[in-house]
Scaffold this active site. Structure first.
Site, PDB file in Angstrom:
ATOM      1  N   ARG A 101      -4.883   1.601  -0.419  1.00  0.00           N
ATOM      2  CA  ARG A 101      -4.845   0.157  -0.239  1.00  0.00           C
ATOM      3  C   ARG A 101      -4.753  -0.615  -1.544  1.00  0.00           C
ATOM      4  O   ARG A 101      -5.514  -0.370  -2.481  1.00  0.00           O
ATOM      5  CB  ARG A 101      -6.091  -0.316   0.522  1.00  0.00           C
ATOM      6  N   GLU A 123       3.544  -6.452   4.367  1.00  0.00           N
ATOM      7  CA  GLU A 123       2.958  -7.730   4.782  1.00  0.00           C
ATOM      8  C   GLU A 123       3.690  -8.253   6.018  1.00  0.00           C
ATOM      9  O   GLU A 123       4.920  -8.174   6.088  1.00  0.00           O
ATOM     10  CB  GLU A 123       3.091  -8.789   3.671  1.00  0.00           C
ATOM     11  N   CYS A 160       0.833  -1.184   0.000  1.00  0.00           N
ATOM     12  CA  CYS A 160       0.000   0.000   0.000  1.00  0.00           C
ATOM     13  C   CYS A 160       0.875   1.244   0.000  1.00  0.00           C
ATOM     14  O   CYS A 160       2.091   1.169  -0.149  1.00  0.00           O
ATOM     15  CB  CYS A 160      -0.910   0.001   1.228  1.00  0.00           C
ATOM     16  N   SER A 175      10.073 -12.461  -6.319  1.00  0.00           N
ATOM     17  CA  SER A 175      11.292 -12.174  -7.082  1.00  0.00           C
ATOM     18  C   SER A 175      12.480 -12.868  -6.437  1.00  0.00           C
ATOM     19  O   SER A 175      12.389 -13.403  -5.332  1.00  0.00           O
ATOM     20  CB  SER A 175      11.541 -10.665  -7.141  1.00  0.00           C
TER      21      SER A 175
END
Length: 632
Positions: A50, A77, A2, A363
Site C-alpha cells: 500500500r 484510484e 499500490c 502529469s
C-alpha cells in the site's frame, strides 16, 4: 497507488501458502511502502502493498465485505468513488471505511461485472467471489495501471502488478519469447500483447478476465475501446468550451487526496494546461517541479519558470546532467522487460524530485495521442494527402526507387535526409506509419539477426501489429487510424509503462487527467481540422487554452525529455557498446550476428553512422537478460 499480487487455483481449491504470496508482494514493495497485507482462503491468495492516498487509517487491503464473501486487492484510484458511494448508500449498502477500495466491493455486489463501466479512474484489481468460486481481473480503460498474469504447472494462475512479482514464484518457467525480442527491437519496448517471458501475459487496456474454478480460463473481454467512428458537427467556439469543461473536470477529480499533491511542469502545452487548471481550483499554491539540464539546447526551465510565476506555484527546479547513464541498472530493475525509451532517465529524476515534497503528482500525459500532437501525426497526415493525389501505380515505383537509391546520411543536415520520406511515400499509409513509430527498421533488424533467430521468428514481424490495428480501427480517416493504433500500442506500451515504473520506483502516485476517458472520447469525435490545422497539431486544445497560457508557450516547438545517447556511445559508454558483441549476455543468446553488431558499434564510434538508439536498445536488452534470465 499500490502493488498487487496473488494466486488462484483454477481446478481445485488447494491451500495457498501465505508466505508465497508475501514473497510476491515483497518483490514489488517499492510500489507500496506504507503497508502490506496478505489474505488466503481455500484455493486463493491475495496480496497487497500500500501507498496510502485515500483514507489513510481505514483503507488497508486486501479488503473484504462484512460477510467475507467478496475480497479485493486493488491498485489505483477510483476518482468518482464519493458519488458512487452516495448512490450505493441510497440503495441500502453500508460502508465501514472512507476508501475507494470499498466502493469496488459494493459496486460489484450491486451491479456485477457492469460495475467497471461506472468506475472513473486508473486501476488494476483482482476480486474474489466466494459464492461463484471465481477471480475477476480488471484493468482500466487506457491501461494506466499494469497487470501481468501466467498459468503454472500446479494448475494455478499467478498475477502481479509487475513481472518481478511473478518471477519469484518457483514454478514460473523463465524462457524468453523471441517474438517479444523482435517487438522490442522494432519499438524500443515490449507491447502489451506480448511479454519478454514466454507464457506470461498482460491484461489489455479496457479488459477484464474472469476465472471460474473448475471451468478454466476464458478469453479476456473488452468493456471499453477508443473510437474515431463518429464526428461532432459543433462549431469551433462550442468545441473549445466543451474541451475546457472536460479538462477542468478531469483535473479537479484528480486533485482529491489525503496526502500532499503537486504536478510535473515542463513548460510545454500539456503540463502547463494541467497546472493552470489546478491553480484555478486550488485554495493554496500548487506545488510544481521541473528538471533542467546543464546543456542549453535541452533545457526548458525558463518556460516552466514563466508558467510557475504566472500561476504563483510553489515551484522547485533541479538541474541535472544529461549524462545520467549511471541509472542503467536501476532502470533495468524497475522495468524487468527491456525498455529503451531513454527519456525514462529524466522521468525518474523528476519523479524523485517530486517525491521529496508530495505523494501524488499530476502529469500531462495523453494529450499528444488524443489531439494528434506528435510530429509523426503531421507527417502521416501530409503523406496521406500526397498518396491521395498520386496513383499507387505511379507513386510506389517512383518513390520506392528513390528510397532505394537515395543515400542514408545520418551525418547530413535534416533536409538532406530524405531517404525515409521517399520509402514511406512508396508504401501504403499503414505500412508507412508502422515504420515511422519504430526505432530500428525492419531491414536493419534483418541484418542484425542470426540465421537461427530469423528461423525462430517464423515470419513474425513487429510492424504487422500496427498495420492490423490501423486496418481494424473504428475510424473514418487515416489520421484516426494512426492515433487509434498509438492509443492501443504506443500509449500503454511506452508512455504509461515509463510513467508507472518511474513514479512507483520512488513511491510516487502519478495521475494523468488528460487521459480521462470522456476527454479521450471527445477527442475521437473531433474533425481532423480540429486536431491538425496547417502545420500544427493539437489545434483545438491550443486554441482553447489561449485564455490561460501565453502564445509562445502554446505554439513553441515541442521538445520533451532528451538524452544524448549518441554522444554517450562515442564517449563514456563506448566500451559498453563494443562489449555487446563480446562476452555479454546478449552475445550468448545466439539471436544476433555478432559481426553486424560489432560493425554497428564501430561505425557509430567513428561517426560514419548514428546508431545511438540501436546501441541503447541492445544495452538495455542485455541488462534485462541478465536480470530476468540470470544470464549476466
Amino acid at each position: 497507488m499500490c502493488g498487487i499480487a496473488g494466486i488462484f487455483h483454477l481446478e481445485t481449491a488447494k491451500p495457498v501458502d501465505p508466505a508465497r504470496v508475501r514473497l510476491m508482494t515483497d518483490a514489488i514493495a517499492h510500489r507500496g511502502p506504507d503497508g502490506a497485507g496478505v489474505w488466503t482462503a481455500p484455493g486463493v491468495g491475495l496480496g497487497h502493498r500500500r501507498l496510502s492516498i485515500i483514507d489513510l487509517g481505514g483503507g488497508a487491503q486486501p479488503m473484504l465485505t462484512e460477510d467475507e464473501s467478496l475480497a479485493v486487492t486493488f491498485n489505483g484510484e477510483i476518482y468518482n468513488f464519493a458519488a458512487l458511494r452516495k448512490e450505493l448508500e441510497a440503495k441500502g449498502h453500508r460502508f465501514r471505511t472512507n476508501s475507494d477500495t470499498e466502493v469496488i466491493l459494493h459496486g460489484y455486489r450491486q451491479w456485477g461485472e457492469e460495475c467497471v463501466k461506472r468506475f472513473d479512474g486508473m486501476f488494476a484489481f483482482a476480486l474474489f467471489d466466494r459464492h461463484a468460486q471465481s477471480l475477476w481481473l480488471v484493468r482500466d480503460r487506457l491501461g494506466v495501471k499494469p497487470l501481468y498474469y501466467a498459468q503454472v504447472s500446479d494448475g494455478s494462475l499467478l498475477f502481479a502488478s509487475e513481472l518481478k512479482g511473478l518471477l519469484v514464484h518457483p514454478l514460473l518457467r523463465r524462457e524468453p519469447d523471441v517474438r517479444a525480442v523482435e517487438d522490442y527491437m522494432a519499438y524500443g519496448y515490449v507491447p502489451d500483447d506480448a511479454c519478454f517471458v514466454a507464457g506470461v501475459r498482460k491484461l489489455g487496456a479496457g479488459e477484464t478476465l474472469r476465472l471460474v474454478r473448475g471451468k478454466g480460463m476464458s478469453a479476456p473481454q473488452r468493456y471499453w475501446d477508443m473510437s474515431f467512428a463518429d464526428r461532432s458537427n459543433a462549431r469551433e467556439p462550442a468545441l473549445e468550451e466543451e474541451l475546457v469543461s472536460l479538462m477542468r473536470a478531469a483535473v479537479h477529480s484528480r486533485m482529491v487526496a489525503d496526502v500532499p499533491l503537486g504536478a510535473f511542469l515542463s513548460g510545454g502545452v500539456d503540463s502547463s494546461s494541467v497546472v493552470a487548471l489546478m491553480a484555478e481550483a486550488s485554495p493554496r499554491a500548487v506545488k510544481t517541479c521541473t528538471i533542467g539540464f546543464d546543456v542549453a539546447s535541452l533545457d526548458e526551465t525558463a518556460y516552466a519558470d514563466r508558467i510557475a510565476r504566472r500561476f504563483a506555484t510553489d515551484h522547485r527546479t533541479r538541474i541535472v546532467s544529461p549524462d545520467d547513464f549511471g541509472l542503467i541498472d536501476r532502470l533495468a530493475h524497475h522495468f524487468d522487460e527491456p525498455f529503451a525509451d531513454a527519456s525514462a532517465l529524466p522521468t525518474f529524476r523528476v519523479c524523485e524530485l517530486a517525491r521529496e515534497e508530495v505523494t501524488v503528482a499530476l502529469s500531462g500525459d495523453g494529450a499528444d495521442e488524443a489531439f494528434a500532437g506528435y510530429r509523426r501525426h503531421l507527417f502521416q497526415y501530409q503523406g496521406e494527402r500526397v498518396r491521395s493525389l498520386i496513383p499507387a501505380s505511379v507513386r510506389q515505383p517512383v518513390f520506392g526507387r528513390l528510397g532505394r537509391w537515395y543515400p542514408k546520411a545520418d551525418w547530413a543536415p535534416r533536409f538532406l535526409r530524405a531517404k525515409s520520406t521517399f520509402i514511406e511515400l512508396g508504401q501504403d499509409g499503414a505500412e508507412a506509419y508502422a515504420a515511422s513509430v519504430g526505432v530500428t527498421p525492419h531491414a536493419m533488424r534483418q541484418r542484425l539477426y542470426s540465421d537461427s533467430m530469423k528461423a525462430a521468428l517464423a515470419g513474425h514481424r513487429a510492424e504487422d501489429r500496427y498495420v492490423r490495428a490501423m486496418r481494424d480501427a473504428p475510424a473514418q480517416e487515416p489520421l484516426d487510424r494512426a492515433q487509434y493504433a498509438d492509443m492501443k500500442i504506443w500509449l500503454p506500451g511506452d508512455i504509461l509503462t515509463k510513467t508507472d515504473r518511474m513514479s512507483m520506483a520512488v513511491g510516487l502516485e502519478a495521475r494523468e487527467p488528460l487521459l480521462d476517458h470522456r476527454l479521450m472520447e471527445f477527442a475521437g469525435r473531433l474533425p481532423v481540422n480540429m486536431r491538425i490545422h496547417g502545420n500544427s497539431g493539437k489545434y483545438l486544445m491550443k486554441k482553447a487554452m489561449e485564455a490561460y497560457l501565453p502564445q509562445d508557450i502554446l505554439y513553441r516547438p515541442k521538445m520533451g525529455f532528451v538524452t544524448p545517447i549518441s554522444d554517450w556511445f562515442r564517449g563514456a559508454l563506448a566500451k559498453e557498446a563494443a562489449g555487446i558483441a563480446g562476452g555479454s549476455a546478449l552475445a550468448r543468446t545466439g539471436w544476433f550476428d555478432l559481426k553486424a553488431v560489432a560493425k554497428a558499434a564501430a561505425d557509430h564510434k567513428s561517426g560514419m553512422s548514428d546508431h545511438g538508439r540501436l546501441l541503447w536498445q541492445l544495452l538495455m536488452l542485455d541488462r534485462a537478460l541478465g536480470r530476468v534470465f540470470n544470464l549476466g
